[in-house]
Motif scaffolding. Structure first.
Motif, short mmCIF file in Angstrom:
data_model
loop_
_atom_site.label_atom_id
_atom_site.label_comp_id
_atom_site.label_asym_id
_atom_site.label_seq_id
_atom_site.Cartn_x
_atom_site.Cartn_y
_atom_site.Cartn_z
N THR A 1 15.65 1.43 26.02
CA THR A 1 14.64 0.36 26.17
C THR A 1 13.22 0.89 26.00
OG1 THR A 1 14.66 0.71 28.56
CG2 THR A 1 16.10 -1.03 27.68
N ASP A 2 13.06 2.20 25.92
CA ASP A 2 11.74 2.81 25.76
C ASP A 2 11.57 3.25 24.30
OD1 ASP A 2 9.46 4.39 25.74
OD2 ASP A 2 10.00 5.51 27.56
N MET A 3 10.69 2.57 23.59
CA MET A 3 10.50 2.86 22.16
C MET A 3 10.01 4.29 21.94
SD MET A 3 11.09 1.67 19.24
CE MET A 3 10.95 -0.05 18.86
N SER A 4 9.25 4.85 22.87
CA SER A 4 8.76 6.22 22.69
C SER A 4 9.92 7.23 22.74
CB SER A 4 7.70 6.57 23.73
OG SER A 4 8.25 6.59 25.02
N LYS A 5 11.00 6.89 23.44
CA LYS A 5 12.19 7.74 23.45
C LYS A 5 13.11 7.41 22.27
CE LYS A 5 12.33 8.36 28.45
NZ LYS A 5 13.03 7.99 29.68
N ALA A 6 13.14 6.15 21.88
CA ALA A 6 14.05 5.71 20.83
C ALA A 6 13.62 6.18 19.45
CB ALA A 6 14.15 4.19 20.84
N LEU A 7 12.33 6.18 19.19
CA LEU A 7 11.85 6.49 17.83
C LEU A 7 12.25 7.88 17.34
CD1 LEU A 7 10.42 5.15 15.50
CD2 LEU A 7 8.24 5.96 16.42
N PRO A 8 12.07 8.95 18.13
CA PRO A 8 12.52 10.27 17.64
C PRO A 8 14.02 10.30 17.34
CG PRO A 8 11.09 10.53 19.54
CD PRO A 8 11.37 9.06 19.42
N SER A 9 14.80 9.64 18.18
CA SER A 9 16.26 9.60 17.95
C SER A 9 16.58 8.82 16.68
CB SER A 9 16.96 8.95 19.14
OG SER A 9 16.80 9.75 20.29
N LEU A 10 15.85 7.74 16.46
CA LEU A 10 16.06 6.94 15.25
C LEU A 10 15.72 7.75 14.00
CD1 LEU A 10 16.81 4.11 14.16
CD2 LEU A 10 14.36 3.57 14.24
N LEU A 11 14.64 8.51 14.05
CA LEU A 11 14.24 9.33 12.90
C LEU A 11 15.26 10.45 12.64
CD1 LEU A 11 10.38 9.50 13.47
CD2 LEU A 11 11.66 7.98 11.94
N HIS A 12 15.79 11.01 13.72
CA HIS A 12 16.84 12.02 13.58
C HIS A 12 18.09 11.40 12.94
CE1 HIS A 12 19.44 15.41 14.47
NE2 HIS A 12 20.29 14.56 14.99
N LEU A 13 18.43 10.20 13.39
CA LEU A 13 19.58 9.49 12.84
C LEU A 13 19.38 9.21 11.35
CD1 LEU A 13 22.31 8.37 13.75
CD2 LEU A 13 21.15 6.27 14.44
N ARG A 14 18.16 8.88 10.97
CA ARG A 14 17.86 8.63 9.55
C ARG A 14 18.13 9.88 8.71
NH1 ARG A 14 11.77 7.98 7.92
NH2 ARG A 14 11.97 10.19 8.34
N LEU A 15 17.70 11.04 9.19
CA LEU A 15 17.95 12.29 8.45
C LEU A 15 19.44 12.57 8.35
CD1 LEU A 15 15.15 14.59 9.92
CD2 LEU A 15 15.21 13.52 7.66
N TRP A 16 20.14 12.32 9.41
CA TRP A 16 21.59 12.52 9.45
C TRP A 16 22.28 11.61 8.44
CZ3 TRP A 16 24.87 11.52 14.49
CH2 TRP A 16 26.08 12.19 14.40
N VAL A 17 21.84 10.35 8.37
CA VAL A 17 22.40 9.39 7.43
C VAL A 17 22.15 9.83 5.99
CG1 VAL A 17 22.16 7.03 6.54
CG2 VAL A 17 22.38 7.42 9.00
#
Length: 178
Positions: A50-66
């Motif tokens: 629920t915290d975008m400041s925590k979610a964004l780094p994880s989302l960017l990592h997921l993008r690289l993984w994809v």
């Protein structure tokens, strides 16, 4: 006698080559499936954030993984399209069985649909910023989760089509050259 020996060598070579291709398919599908399961799990966990400041780094990592996964999937697909599928289609066409082209075409369409959802995911991630609404994050993740589901089904369908075909070829070769 020499021609018969050459044919036997050729049959054994085809059998060995096909067995190696089947082993490669099994191994690569297992690896791809595991990555899909892990990416989907990561995306589902990220949906709970629920915290975008925590979610964004994880989302960017997921993008690289994809992106890395898609390169591996593309390499695997090229091998199938250039080597495995033409061999199987030619073999079964020569045997006067129905052509496998429609089945391979359907598999290709599944693959293309999944790639579209991956592209939607990548574009959506590009739009997500620190100040974005969580709904934007969830939409990006929904695209990825959907792509993972399509690709998992794609791999399963491919195995349901290819494994029996390769087993039939190996059985025929064993019978022919025994």
């Amino acid at each position: 006698m020499k021609n018969n020996y050459h044919s036997m060598e050729s049959g054994t070579a085809h059998s060995t080559e096909l067995s190696a291709a089947l082993d490669r398919l099994t191994q690569e599908h297992g690896e791809l499936m595991q990555v899909l399961l892990d990416m989907e799990s990561q995306a589902r966990q990220l949906e709970q954030e629920t915290d975008m400041s925590k979610a964004l780094p994880s989302l960017l990592h997921l993008r690289l993984w994809v992106k890395a996964f898609m390169q591996e999937l593309e390499r695997h697909s090229e091998w199938e399209k250039k080597e495995l599928f033409p061999f199987l289609n030619n073999y079964f066409h020569q045997e006067l069985s129905p052509s496998m082209i429609p089945s391979f075409w359907a598999l290709e369409k599944d693959h293309e649909l999944a790639e579209e959802y991956i592209q939607y995911f990548l574009r959506a991630v590009h739009e997500v910023k620190q100040e974005s609404e969580l709904g934007q994050l969830h939409q990006a993740l929904a695209y990825l989760i959907h792509a993972c589901r399509i690709l998992k089904e794609h791999l399963a369908k491919e195995e349901q089509l290819v494994f029996p075909m390769t087993e039939q070829v190996l059985t025929d070769l064993d019978y022919l050259f025994s």
